[in-house]
Design a protein around this motif. Structure first.
Motif, PDB file in Angstrom:
ATOM      1  N   SER A   3       0.827  -1.206   0.000  1.00 29.79           N
ATOM      2  CA  SER A   3       0.000   0.000   0.000  1.00 29.79           C
ATOM      3  C   SER A   3       0.860   1.255   0.000  1.00 29.79           C
ATOM      4  CB  SER A   3      -0.919  -0.011   1.227  1.00 29.79           C
ATOM      5  OG  SER A   3      -1.708   1.146   1.278  1.00 29.79           O
ATOM      6  N   GLN A   4       1.992   1.188   0.724  1.00 30.24           N
ATOM      7  CA  GLN A   4       2.901   2.338   0.765  1.00 30.24           C
ATOM      8  C   GLN A   4       3.455   2.635  -0.622  1.00 30.24           C
ATOM      9  OE1 GLN A   4       6.698   1.856   2.853  1.00 30.24           O
ATOM     10  NE2 GLN A   4       6.307   3.812   3.858  1.00 30.24           N
ATOM     11  N   TRP A   5       3.789   1.592  -1.364  1.00 28.80           N
ATOM     12  CA  TRP A   5       4.310   1.798  -2.717  1.00 28.80           C
ATOM     13  C   TRP A   5       3.227   2.313  -3.648  1.00 28.80           C
ATOM     14  CZ3 TRP A   5       9.063   2.471  -4.036  1.00 28.80           C
ATOM     15  CH2 TRP A   5      10.089   1.933  -3.256  1.00 28.80           C
ATOM     16  N   LEU A   6       1.990   1.893  -3.413  1.00 31.42           N
ATOM     17  CA  LEU A   6       0.881   2.430  -4.206  1.00 31.42           C
ATOM     18  C   LEU A   6       0.710   3.913  -3.942  1.00 31.42           C
ATOM     19  CD1 LEU A   6      -1.775  -0.415  -3.863  1.00 31.42           C
ATOM     20  CD2 LEU A   6      -0.526   0.225  -5.922  1.00 31.42           C
ATOM     21  N   ASP A   7       0.830   4.307  -2.658  1.00 30.98           N
ATOM     22  CA  ASP A   7       0.735   5.725  -2.316  1.00 30.98           C
ATOM     23  C   ASP A   7       1.849   6.513  -2.986  1.00 30.98           C
ATOM     24  OD1 ASP A   7      -1.553   5.767  -0.821  1.00 30.98           O
ATOM     25  OD2 ASP A   7      -0.565   5.563   1.114  1.00 30.98           O
ATOM     26  N   ARG A   8       3.045   5.932  -3.008  1.00 34.92           N
ATOM     27  CA  ARG A   8       4.174   6.623  -3.631  1.00 34.92           C
ATOM     28  C   ARG A   8       3.953   6.781  -5.134  1.00 34.92           C
ATOM     29  NH1 ARG A   8       9.128   3.506  -0.461  1.00 34.92           N
ATOM     30  NH2 ARG A   8       8.889   4.626   1.529  1.00 34.92           N
ATOM     31  N   ALA A   9       3.403   5.757  -5.753  1.00 33.74           N
ATOM     32  CA  ALA A   9       3.118   5.849  -7.187  1.00 33.74           C
ATOM     33  C   ALA A   9       2.083   6.929  -7.456  1.00 33.74           C
ATOM     34  CB  ALA A   9       2.628   4.493  -7.707  1.00 33.74           C
ATOM     35  N   ALA A  10       1.023   6.953  -6.618  1.00 34.83           N
ATOM     36  CA  ALA A  10      -0.008   7.976  -6.777  1.00 34.83           C
ATOM     37  C   ALA A  10       0.580   9.362  -6.550  1.00 34.83           C
ATOM     38  CB  ALA A  10      -1.152   7.720  -5.792  1.00 34.83           C
ATOM     39  N   GLY A  11       1.442   9.488  -5.528  1.00 38.43           N
ATOM     40  CA  GLY A  11       2.062  10.773  -5.244  1.00 38.43           C
ATOM     41  C   GLY A  11       2.936  11.255  -6.382  1.00 38.43           C
ATOM     42  N   THR A  12       3.656  10.320  -7.005  1.00 40.41           N
ATOM     43  CA  THR A  12       4.497  10.674  -8.146  1.00 40.41           C
ATOM     44  C   THR A  12       3.660  11.206  -9.305  1.00 40.41           C
ATOM     45  OG1 THR A  12       6.128   8.993  -7.521  1.00 40.41           O
ATOM     46  CG2 THR A  12       6.191   9.792  -9.801  1.00 40.41           C
ATOM     47  N   ILE A  13       2.504  10.585  -9.525  1.00 37.55           N
ATOM     48  CA  ILE A  13       1.606  11.049 -10.585  1.00 37.55           C
ATOM     49  C   ILE A  13       1.128  12.465 -10.289  1.00 37.55           C
ATOM     50  CG2 ILE A  13      -0.685  10.714 -11.621  1.00 37.55           C
ATOM     51  CD1 ILE A  13      -0.218   7.701 -11.359  1.00 37.55           C
ATOM     52  N   PHE A  14       0.731  12.735  -9.042  1.00 35.97           N
ATOM     53  CA  PHE A  14       0.242  14.063  -8.670  1.00 35.97           C
ATOM     54  C   PHE A  14       1.338  15.111  -8.842  1.00 35.97           C
ATOM     55  CE2 PHE A  14      -3.376  11.943  -7.184  1.00 35.97           C
ATOM     56  CZ  PHE A  14      -4.332  12.846  -6.770  1.00 35.97           C
ATOM     57  N   ILE A  15       2.537  14.789  -8.389  1.00 29.04           N
ATOM     58  CA  ILE A  15       3.644  15.747  -8.502  1.00 29.04           C
ATOM     59  C   ILE A  15       3.971  16.001  -9.970  1.00 29.04           C
ATOM     60  CG2 ILE A  15       6.115  16.068  -8.099  1.00 29.04           C
ATOM     61  CD1 ILE A  15       5.740  14.715  -5.395  1.00 29.04           C
ATOM     62  N   GLY A  16       3.993  14.939 -10.773  1.00 26.91           N
ATOM     63  CA  GLY A  16       4.265  15.099 -12.196  1.00 26.91           C
ATOM     64  C   GLY A  16       3.240  15.988 -12.876  1.00 26.91           C
ATOM     65  N   LEU A  17       1.961  15.779 -12.538  1.00 18.56           N
ATOM     66  CA  LEU A  17       0.905  16.605 -13.124  1.00 18.56           C
ATOM     67  C   LEU A  17       1.007  18.049 -12.651  1.00 18.56           C
ATOM     68  CD1 LEU A  17      -2.121  14.142 -12.800  1.00 18.56           C
ATOM     69  CD2 LEU A  17      -0.933  14.791 -14.902  1.00 18.56           C
ATOM     70  N   GLY A  18       1.368  18.226 -11.381  1.00 19.31           N
ATOM     71  CA  GLY A  18       1.503  19.579 -10.853  1.00 19.31           C
ATOM     72  C   GLY A  18       2.628  20.347 -11.519  1.00 19.31           C
ATOM     73  N   LEU A  19       3.794  19.682 -11.660  1.00 14.23           N
ATOM     74  CA  LEU A  19       4.930  20.335 -12.318  1.00 14.23           C
ATOM     75  C   LEU A  19       4.626  20.612 -13.785  1.00 14.23           C
ATOM     76  CD1 LEU A  19       7.893  18.317 -10.773  1.00 14.23           C
ATOM     77  CD2 LEU A  19       7.142  20.635 -10.185  1.00 14.23           C
ATOM     78  N   ARG A  20       3.912  19.699 -14.410  1.00 14.00           N
ATOM     79  CA  ARG A  20       3.541  19.893 -15.819  1.00 14.00           C
ATOM     80  C   ARG A  20       2.649  21.122 -15.961  1.00 14.00           C
ATOM     81  NH1 ARG A  20       0.016  15.617 -19.430  1.00 14.00           N
ATOM     82  NH2 ARG A  20      -0.060  16.842 -21.336  1.00 14.00           N
TER      83      ARG A  20
END
Length: 210
Positions: free
Chosen positions: A188-205
């Motif tokens: 679950s922690q790795w799933l959260d990290r994957a989701a967080g990476t997506i959010f950060i990527g979209l935010g920076l984009r």
């Protein structure tokens, strides 16, 4: 009649295709559902959909046109929206992992209202959605049928409702995937990290996009 049946049918077809097409909102809903369960995914999806009511109001009042005409206002809103997504992503990456309940619904502990609010804010302050509504809704407005502002409000509300249905469904079914994957707190922690990476990527984009 402000909105005719043929006008509504054409609008719904276009709106559904746009909502279903891959994009940042879909990615965020899917990542929330996979990482945190179907109820959280549905809550975030409904929040994203209802955030469209803000853009509907702005478009109906003509404020969106003012924002689009002001580079400074648009840039400020773009940075605010991107920073908020980065903030959500960083919080997910730092998460110690989500414990899924044993009742089989795939719902993690946590406030559904808070998740709904995050989805609402993420969509409501996205300047690209502001511009999208400004460009999309007027194409289906017929001045001969009456008030253009009222037609815009009606069409925007309909767009929001179909968005709630589609995003809610995405959150629900992605939650099933998350329940299947989240067999342990570490997973679950790795799933959260994957989701967080997506959010950060979209935010920076969003921040860096011209």
């Amino acid at each position: 009649m402000l909105v005719t049946a043929s006008q509504l049918a054409a609008f719904l077809a276009a709106a559904a295709l746009i909502t279903l097409s891959p994009g940042p909102d879909n990615l965020m809903v899917l990542s929330q559902g996979i990482s945190r369960g179907r109820r959280q995914g549905m809550a975030f999806g409904l929040g994203c959909a209802l955030g469209c009511l803000n853009h509907t109001l702005l478009a109906a009042l003509g404020i969106s046109a003012l924002i689009a005409a002001s580079p400074l206002a648009f840039t400020a809103l773009k940075i605010a929206g991107g920073a908020y997504l980065v903030y959500l992503g960083w919080g997910a990456i730092r998460s110690p992992g989500t414990s899924f309940r044993a009742d089989g619904d795939g719902s993690p502990q946590g406030s559904l209202l808070a998740t709904f609010r995050r989805g609402l804010i993420a969509n409501a302050i996205n300047p690209k959605v502001v511009l999208f509504f400004l460009a999309f809704l007027p194409q289906f407005v017929n001045p001969a049928h009456g008030s253009a502002g009222l037609q815009t409000a009606i069409l925007g509300t309909i767009f929001t409702l179909q968005g709630a249905l589609i995003f809610g469904s995405l959150g629900y079914f992605s939650g099933h995937v998350g329940q299947w994957l989240a067999k342990s707190r570490k997973a679950s922690q790795w799933l959260d990290r994957a989701a967080g990476t997506i959010f950060i990527g979209l935010g920076l984009r969003l921040i860096l996009a011209r």
